[in-house]
Write a protein that holds these residues in place. Structure first.
Motif, PDB file in Angstrom:
ATOM      1  N   LEU A 162       0.834  -1.215   0.000  1.00  0.00           N
ATOM      2  CA  LEU A 162       0.000   0.000   0.000  1.00  0.00           C
ATOM      3  C   LEU A 162       0.860   1.254   0.000  1.00  0.00           C
ATOM      4  N   ALA A 163       2.006   1.202   0.685  1.00  0.00           N
ATOM      5  CA  ALA A 163       2.929   2.346   0.660  1.00  0.00           C
ATOM      6  C   ALA A 163       3.417   2.572  -0.768  1.00  0.00           C
ATOM      7  N   LYS A 164       3.657   1.475  -1.488  1.00  0.00           N
ATOM      8  CA  LYS A 164       4.156   1.550  -2.865  1.00  0.00           C
ATOM      9  C   LYS A 164       3.154   2.251  -3.792  1.00  0.00           C
ATOM     10  N   VAL A 165       1.854   2.077  -3.509  1.00  0.00           N
ATOM     11  CA  VAL A 165       0.827   2.687  -4.385  1.00  0.00           C
ATOM     12  C   VAL A 165       0.186   3.932  -3.752  1.00  0.00           C
ATOM     13  N   GLY A 166       0.799   4.402  -2.654  1.00  0.00           N
ATOM     14  CA  GLY A 166       0.309   5.643  -2.025  1.00  0.00           C
ATOM     15  C   GLY A 166      -1.042   5.517  -1.348  1.00  0.00           C
ATOM     16  N   MET A 167      -1.307   4.350  -0.746  1.00  0.00           N
ATOM     17  CA  MET A 167      -2.631   4.129  -0.138  1.00  0.00           C
ATOM     18  C   MET A 167      -2.546   3.678   1.327  1.00  0.00           C
ATOM     19  N   SER A 168      -1.435   3.947   1.977  1.00  0.00           N
ATOM     20  CA  SER A 168      -1.238   3.459   3.355  1.00  0.00           C
ATOM     21  C   SER A 168      -2.349   3.892   4.304  1.00  0.00           C
ATOM     22  N   GLU A 169      -2.786   5.137   4.152  1.00  0.00           N
ATOM     23  CA  GLU A 169      -3.760   5.681   5.118  1.00  0.00           C
ATOM     24  C   GLU A 169      -5.162   5.101   4.931  1.00  0.00           C
ATOM     25  N   ARG A 170      -5.357   4.303   3.878  1.00  0.00           N
ATOM     26  CA  ARG A 170      -6.691   3.735   3.615  1.00  0.00           C
ATOM     27  C   ARG A 170      -6.753   2.239   3.955  1.00  0.00           C
ATOM     28  N   ILE A 171      -5.809   1.754   4.730  1.00  0.00           N
ATOM     29  CA  ILE A 171      -5.684   0.310   4.934  1.00  0.00           C
ATOM     30  C   ILE A 171      -6.920  -0.320   5.579  1.00  0.00           C
ATOM     31  N   ASP A 172      -7.638   0.415   6.420  1.00  0.00           N
ATOM     32  CA  ASP A 172      -8.811  -0.174   7.070  1.00  0.00           C
ATOM     33  C   ASP A 172     -10.133   0.359   6.512  1.00  0.00           C
ATOM     34  N   TYR A 173     -10.080   0.948   5.328  1.00  0.00           N
ATOM     35  CA  TYR A 173     -11.293   1.391   4.631  1.00  0.00           C
ATOM     36  C   TYR A 173     -11.898   0.200   3.876  1.00  0.00           C
ATOM     37  N   TYR A 174     -13.201   0.325   3.590  1.00  0.00           N
ATOM     38  CA  TYR A 174     -13.865  -0.631   2.702  1.00  0.00           C
ATOM     39  C   TYR A 174     -13.868  -0.055   1.282  1.00  0.00           C
ATOM     40  N   PRO A 175     -13.954  -0.925   0.255  1.00  0.00           N
ATOM     41  CA  PRO A 175     -13.945  -0.427  -1.121  1.00  0.00           C
ATOM     42  C   PRO A 175     -14.985   0.664  -1.398  1.00  0.00           C
ATOM     43  N   SER A 176     -16.140   0.575  -0.749  1.00  0.00           N
ATOM     44  CA  SER A 176     -17.194   1.578  -0.988  1.00  0.00           C
ATOM     45  C   SER A 176     -16.775   2.977  -0.523  1.00  0.00           C
ATOM     46  N   GLN A 177     -15.734   3.050   0.306  1.00  0.00           N
ATOM     47  CA  GLN A 177     -15.257   4.352   0.811  1.00  0.00           C
ATOM     48  C   GLN A 177     -14.137   4.932  -0.057  1.00  0.00           C
ATOM     49  N   LEU A 178     -13.830   4.269  -1.172  1.00  0.00           N
ATOM     50  CA  LEU A 178     -12.705   4.687  -2.016  1.00  0.00           C
ATOM     51  C   LEU A 178     -13.193   5.186  -3.371  1.00  0.00           C
ATOM     52  N   SER A 179     -12.404   6.070  -3.978  1.00  0.00           N
ATOM     53  CA  SER A 179     -12.672   6.487  -5.359  1.00  0.00           C
ATOM     54  C   SER A 179     -12.237   5.367  -6.302  1.00  0.00           C
ATOM     55  N   GLY A 180     -12.620   5.496  -7.570  1.00  0.00           N
ATOM     56  CA  GLY A 180     -12.219   4.492  -8.560  1.00  0.00           C
ATOM     57  C   GLY A 180     -10.712   4.355  -8.671  1.00  0.00           C
ATOM     58  N   GLY A 181     -10.018   5.479  -8.673  1.00  0.00           N
ATOM     59  CA  GLY A 181      -8.561   5.451  -8.774  1.00  0.00           C
ATOM     60  C   GLY A 181      -7.929   4.776  -7.569  1.00  0.00           C
ATOM     61  N   GLN A 182      -8.508   5.032  -6.383  1.00  0.00           N
ATOM     62  CA  GLN A 182      -7.988   4.403  -5.161  1.00  0.00           C
ATOM     63  C   GLN A 182      -8.239   2.895  -5.185  1.00  0.00           C
ATOM     64  N   LYS A 183      -9.432   2.496  -5.654  1.00  0.00           N
ATOM     65  CA  LYS A 183      -9.731   1.058  -5.753  1.00  0.00           C
ATOM     66  C   LYS A 183      -8.743   0.370  -6.686  1.00  0.00           C
ATOM     67  N   GLN A 184      -8.438   1.018  -7.793  1.00  0.00           N
ATOM     68  CA  GLN A 184      -7.531   0.393  -8.750  1.00  0.00           C
ATOM     69  C   GLN A 184      -6.112   0.291  -8.173  1.00  0.00           C
ATOM     70  N   ARG A 185      -5.712   1.290  -7.407  1.00  0.00           N
ATOM     71  CA  ARG A 185      -4.387   1.224  -6.769  1.00  0.00           C
ATOM     72  C   ARG A 185      -4.338   0.092  -5.741  1.00  0.00           C
ATOM     73  N   VAL A 186      -5.447  -0.119  -5.019  1.00  0.00           N
ATOM     74  CA  VAL A 186      -5.519  -1.244  -4.079  1.00  0.00           C
ATOM     75  C   VAL A 186      -5.458  -2.566  -4.858  1.00  0.00           C
ATOM     76  N   ALA A 187      -6.140  -2.623  -5.995  1.00  0.00           N
ATOM     77  CA  ALA A 187      -6.116  -3.845  -6.814  1.00  0.00           C
ATOM     78  C   ALA A 187      -4.691  -4.157  -7.281  1.00  0.00           C
ATOM     79  N   ILE A 188      -3.934  -3.127  -7.609  1.00  0.00           N
ATOM     80  CA  ILE A 188      -2.534  -3.326  -8.011  1.00  0.00           C
ATOM     81  C   ILE A 188      -1.716  -3.830  -6.813  1.00  0.00           C
ATOM     82  N   ALA A 189      -1.938  -3.207  -5.651  1.00  0.00           N
ATOM     83  CA  ALA A 189      -1.228  -3.641  -4.431  1.00  0.00           C
ATOM     84  C   ALA A 189      -1.557  -5.097  -4.114  1.00  0.00           C
ATOM     85  N   ARG A 190      -2.818  -5.468  -4.298  1.00  0.00           N
ATOM     86  CA  ARG A 190      -3.233  -6.857  -4.030  1.00  0.00           C
ATOM     87  C   ARG A 190      -2.492  -7.837  -4.954  1.00  0.00           C
ATOM     88  N   ALA A 191      -2.396  -7.474  -6.230  1.00  0.00           N
ATOM     89  CA  ALA A 191      -1.681  -8.340  -7.181  1.00  0.00           C
ATOM     90  C   ALA A 191      -0.194  -8.431  -6.808  1.00  0.00           C
TER      91      ALA A 191
END
Length: 254
Positions: free
Chosen positions: A133-162
């Motif tokens: 998540l640090a790599k994709v700039g999403m560290s502060e959203r670690i305990d958010y649910y997908p519904s609380q994220l923008s499309g761009g944030q969701k895609q960055r999480v999807a990249i981190a997951r992969a």
């Protein structure tokens, strides 16, 4: 290309749905660390080819190899499941529509596969999630649910997951096409950072500027064949084939 064994080797890939031929005898070799863009009109077979690489869309004919392993092996069901699960750990894939589990937090989305497939501990999985998540700039959203994220944030999480599976290659299937224009760049920046780390990537994209500036090679597909391929400076500045020229005229000036 050098004489070394290709990292990804697509050999005479064919795919038909009934009488409809979607892929017509496509061969493609990708070296380790290479970044390849696949461009072309809708319905040209780009996503089908990408999904065939990890056997999500099994071929009708031909072979897919990752290093010295054949991906699309014809095996009894149980053996095949075991084989393909192992192979897919080495091939990260990011889809157009994120495919995050809505009922899981960002942390849980990222740690699920490493814990289930690699058997790593909760503590190590958490550390892995934090790193990616640090790599994709999403560290502060670690305990958010997908519904609380923008499309761009969701895609960055999807990249981190992969990336959490430590894959050898990343496949991106139109990763930015479902995003609002202002969110596209934040995902492109993550992909550019991966390119700088020499991650092997195959990217199906409509983003011509991205393909031109980030990729080592560009394939133009139309009607199930690779019409033309080469370095971006050749494909975008001096394409030889009339179909490539017409497609780029529309998409670069549109």
């Amino acid at each position: 290309m050098t004489n070394e064994q290709p990292f990804i080797d697509v050999r005479h890939a064919q795919k038909s749905y009934g009488t409809l031929e979607v892929l017509k005898d496509i061969s493609l070799q990708v070296s380790k660390g290479q970044i390849v863009a696949i461009i072309g009109p809708s319905g040209s077979g780009k996503s089908t080819l990408l999904r065939a690489i990890n056997d999500l869309d099994p071929l009708t004919g031909g072979e897919i190899w990752l290093e010295d392993k054949q991906v699309n092996k014809d095996l009894p069901h149980r053996q095949y499941e075991k084989h393909i699960n192992k192979v897919r750990q080495e091939i990260g894939m990011v889809f157009q529509h994120f495919n995050l589990f809505p009922h899981l937090t960002v942390r849980e989305n990222i740690t699920l596969a490493p814990k289930m497939l690699k058997g790593i501990s909760d503590k190590d999985a958490d550390k892995l999630a934090e790193e990616q998540l640090a790599k994709v700039g999403m560290s502060e959203r670690i305990d958010y649910y997908p519904s609380q994220l923008s499309g761009g944030q969701k895609q960055r999480v999807a990249i981190a997951r992969a990336l959490a599976m430590k894959p050898k290659v990343m496949l991106f299937d139109e990763a930015t096409s479902a995003l609002d224009p202002e969110l596209v760049e934040e995902v492109n920046l993550v992909m550019k950072a991966l390119a700088e780390e020499h991650m092997t990537m195959i990217i199906v994209t409509h983003e011509m500027g991205f393909a031109e500036s980030v990729c080592d090679r560009v394939l133009f597909m139309d009607e199930g064949v690779v019409v033309e391929e080469g370095p971006p400076e050749i494909i975008f500045k001096n394409p030889k084939n009339e179909r490539t020229q017409n497609f780029l005229r529309k998409h670069l000036n549109g």
